[in-house]
Design a protein around this motif. Structure first.
Motif, PDB file in Angstrom:
ATOM      1  N   LEU A   1      30.607  22.606  -4.075  1.00 52.49           N
ATOM      2  CA  LEU A   1      29.954  21.314  -4.284  1.00 52.49           C
ATOM      3  C   LEU A   1      30.782  20.159  -3.723  1.00 52.49           C
ATOM      4  N   CYS A   2      32.101  20.281  -3.768  1.00 49.17           N
ATOM      5  CA  CYS A   2      32.958  19.232  -3.197  1.00 49.17           C
ATOM      6  C   CYS A   2      32.749  19.115  -1.693  1.00 49.17           C
ATOM      7  N   ALA A   3      32.400  20.224  -1.044  1.00 45.00           N
ATOM      8  CA  ALA A   3      32.221  20.231   0.410  1.00 45.00           C
ATOM      9  C   ALA A   3      30.781  19.958   0.832  1.00 45.00           C
ATOM     10  N   ARG A   4      29.850  20.035  -0.086  1.00 42.63           N
ATOM     11  CA  ARG A   4      28.424  19.902   0.216  1.00 42.63           C
ATOM     12  C   ARG A   4      27.999  18.444   0.285  1.00 42.63           C
ATOM     13  N   GLY A   5      26.991  18.181   1.074  1.00 44.64           N
ATOM     14  CA  GLY A   5      26.385  16.854   1.098  1.00 44.64           C
ATOM     15  C   GLY A   5      25.559  16.619  -0.157  1.00 44.64           C
TER      16      GLY A   5
ATOM     17  N   THR B   1      38.532  15.139  -0.517  1.00 49.47           N
ATOM     18  CA  THR B   1      37.206  14.570  -0.245  1.00 49.47           C
ATOM     19  C   THR B   1      37.028  13.163  -0.780  1.00 49.47           C
ATOM     20  N   GLU B   2      37.967  12.707  -1.627  1.00 46.63           N
ATOM     21  CA  GLU B   2      37.865  11.409  -2.305  1.00 46.63           C
ATOM     22  C   GLU B   2      36.664  11.352  -3.250  1.00 46.63           C
ATOM     23  N   ARG B   3      36.151  12.501  -3.629  1.00 46.25           N
ATOM     24  CA  ARG B   3      35.060  12.553  -4.608  1.00 46.25           C
ATOM     25  C   ARG B   3      35.644  12.705  -6.004  1.00 46.25           C
ATOM     26  N   TRP B   4      34.904  12.195  -6.985  1.00 46.42           N
ATOM     27  CA  TRP B   4      35.262  12.391  -8.378  1.00 46.42           C
ATOM     28  C   TRP B   4      34.771  13.769  -8.801  1.00 46.42           C
ATOM     29  N   VAL B   5      35.592  14.472  -9.555  1.00 42.17           N
ATOM     30  CA  VAL B   5      35.232  15.770 -10.112  1.00 42.17           C
ATOM     31  C   VAL B   5      35.441  15.660 -11.622  1.00 42.17           C
ATOM     32  N   ALA B   6      34.405  15.959 -12.384  1.00 40.40           N
ATOM     33  CA  ALA B   6      34.481  15.857 -13.841  1.00 40.40           C
ATOM     34  C   ALA B   6      33.994  17.153 -14.477  1.00 40.40           C
ATOM     35  N   LEU B   7      34.594  17.492 -15.614  1.00 38.45           N
ATOM     36  CA  LEU B   7      34.168  18.627 -16.415  1.00 38.45           C
ATOM     37  C   LEU B   7      33.838  18.123 -17.811  1.00 38.45           C
ATOM     38  N   GLY B   8      32.706  18.565 -18.346  1.00 34.37           N
ATOM     39  CA  GLY B   8      32.323  18.168 -19.688  1.00 34.37           C
ATOM     40  C   GLY B   8      31.422  19.201 -20.325  1.00 34.37           C
ATOM     41  N   VAL B   9      31.294  19.104 -21.637  1.00 33.69           N
ATOM     42  CA  VAL B   9      30.418  19.999 -22.392  1.00 33.69           C
ATOM     43  C   VAL B   9      29.264  19.175 -22.928  1.00 33.69           C
TER      44      VAL B   9
END
Length: 146
Positions: free
Chosen positions: A13-17, A117-125
């Motif tokens: 997903l980090c690499a996908r548009g 990628t300078e994208r935000w990556v978050a994990l949550g429940v």
């Protein structure tokens, strides 16, 4: 899925548009500027009271294992409460996605800025409300958290 599978989804997903329109994807949902993957999901209709708490604890343990692996990669995450986003959204403010939508069922996230990628990556429940299925979510977005 196991931790390695979860990490592979996050990397993909980090690499996908990002999709041009809001809608479903092969791993969850997305829209302009964001993708959300349901890494683990279950309705747990039998889980009420103590059973629900036990299921939540299992999802949190899975999230924490992923947090450890991503911390090795990107350093310690920021802990980000979505409560203020929920409060503003309920008060009528138009919040930015994916944060506004998440705030209705995800109380907090662990958050990194992926340097590649300078994208935000978050994990949550996802866990607010008995009618909401428990989910371990990975969020990839270019939108700064609010």
């Amino acid at each position: 899925m196991d931790i390695a599978d979860h990490l592979a989804v996050i990397d993909r997903l980090c690499a996908r548009g990002f999709p041009a329109e809001h809608g479903r994807t092969d791993v969850g949902s997305g829209g302009p500027g964001y993708l959300i993957a349901a890494l683990q999901s279950g309705d747990h209709p039998e889980a009420d009271g103590a059973g629900r708490e036990e299921a939540e604890a299992q999802y949190e343990a899975e999230r924490d294992a992923l947090v450890e692996r991503l911390t090795e990669r990107w350093g310690p995450p920021r802990y980000f409460s979505l409560y203020s986003v929920l409060e503003r959204t309920v008060g009528g403010e138009q919040g930015a996605e994916p944060w506004a939508g998440l705030s209705g069922h995800v109380p907090d996230v662990h958050l990194w800025r992926a340097p590649e990628t300078e994208r935000w990556v978050a994990l949550g429940v996802s866990r607010w409300g008995e009618e909401v299925p428990l989910q371990l979510l990975a969020v990839i977005t270019e939108t700064d958290p609010i």
